[in-house]
Structure formats: C-alpha cells, structure tokens
Write an enzyme that holds these catalytic residues in place. Sequence first.
Site, PDB file in Angstrom:
ATOM      1  N   GLY A  16       1.508  -6.180   0.609  1.00 27.25           N
ATOM      2  CA  GLY A  16       0.338  -5.729  -0.119  1.00 27.25           C
ATOM      3  C   GLY A  16       0.656  -5.337  -1.547  1.00 27.25           C
ATOM      4  N   THR A  17      -0.368  -5.388  -2.384  1.00 29.10           N
ATOM      5  CA  THR A  17      -0.241  -4.991  -3.782  1.00 29.10           C
ATOM      6  C   THR A  17      -1.623  -4.962  -4.414  1.00 29.10           C
ATOM      7  OG1 THR A  17       0.959  -5.435  -5.830  1.00 29.10           O
ATOM      8  CG2 THR A  17       0.004  -7.314  -4.726  1.00 29.10           C
ATOM      9  N   THR A  18      -1.688  -4.524  -5.659  1.00 25.62           N
ATOM     10  CA  THR A  18      -2.921  -4.592  -6.440  1.00 25.62           C
ATOM     11  C   THR A  18      -2.571  -5.051  -7.845  1.00 25.62           C
ATOM     12  OG1 THR A  18      -3.921  -2.769  -5.193  1.00 25.62           O
ATOM     13  CG2 THR A  18      -4.903  -3.312  -7.317  1.00 25.62           C
TER      14      THR A  18
END
Length: 237
Positions: A16-18
Amino acid sequence: MESHEESEINGPHSMGTTIIGVTYNGGVVLGADSRTSTGIYVANRASDKITQLTDNVYLCRSGSAADSQTVSDYVRYFLHQHTIQLGQPATVKVAANLVRLLSYSNKNMLQTGMIIGGWDKYEGGKIYGVPLGGTLLELPFTIGGSGSTYLYGFFDQAWKEGMTQEEAEQLVMKAVSLAIARDGASGGVVRTVTINSEGVTRKYYPEDKLPRWHEELEPQNSLLDILSSSSPEPMVS
C-alpha cells in the site's frame, strides 16, 4: 496446515501507499507518504517514493517497490542518453512515454502504478498517470496507491483550476495526511516536490505537524504517555 502467522508471511503481500500529482497555475506538485509495507509488516517507515528522473521531471512510485525502482532506473538512463543526443532537457511527455513503454511492454510482470510530473519550456507543468497495465493518461490531477480510494470525493470537492503554488502544496499535504489517517498501508511522513520554471523545491512534513482528522489520536511517544495523560474519574454508584 499453515498456522495464521505462517499464512500471513507466505500469502500474497499487500503493497500500500498514497501518491498524488496536481497541476497549478505555473507548475506541478507531487506528494507521497513514506510507509513501505510488506503484508502486515512495515519494512520502511521513512522511504522516499518521489524519484528524480531528470532535473525537471520526477516520478511517484506505488505498488511493488522493486518494480517501480527498476522502471525508474531504466527511464533515468534512457533520458540521460536522450539529453546528450539532443543537447537539451527531455520534455515531461517524453519521460511519461518512456514509462508507458516499459510498463506496457512488461505489463504481465510488473505490479506498479506511477505518476510522472514536471515542467518544460514547451508545455509548462504537466502530470501523467501510468496505472497498472501501462495506459498513459494526461490529467490535471491524479492519485494512486491504496490510499487513493479514500481521496476521490475529497479531490472532487477541493481541487480547482488555476490554484496558486501555496494552495496546491496545501491540498497535496492535506490529501496525503487524510489517506494516512484512513489507510492502514499508508503512513509515516509526507514528502512533496514542487516543479516550476524556477526549479524544484522539496518539502517535508513530519507526522506531528500533519493535520488531525476525525477520531485521530495525537501522536504519543509510548503507551505509558497515553495512560498517564488520562486520569479517569472514579465510578460512583
């Protein structure tokens, strides 16, 4: 039969990341969180997901860190050769098309989505998105990673054309902090890169300086700090 712990380790890992890219009146702002996760484990809590391709073009990476780093290394090498041959910096569109070419040619093996942003003298500030599969999209703003699912409504309401540099930087910082608050796979600090005709500016927002969102606790040094700060009243029958 595998235990619960073994299945967590040996099963498919969520990455996950943004990442965010926004255009404004004069340039672009890129932003990202700093958490690199491997399933349920945080492998790196202060990674830099905004990679320099040239002096005027940067890349935001999401998905598999190994895949995105490999693509960015190849693109950086090709752009360096391109600059030497032409005697001038590569445009943002050229950089984005190289990312698209590598991503599409290897779409069955890569697990990465990227955002390319930069400024050049021909078209000004430009943002391109290259999601899984290698499609190339030119957009006024784009978001990616697991945290992006929490941000579509926020951007529909908050983004506007003709923003100033300060407005764009604040929008990116707030959006990443909101994703960090809601997405368990995003976290750490917020990094931003602003690119315009004057050059590149990097900014860093530590966790204790980010805005707090609904039901979010203030950062504490330890569990003891939380316990000592709360002194519940004794129950009275």
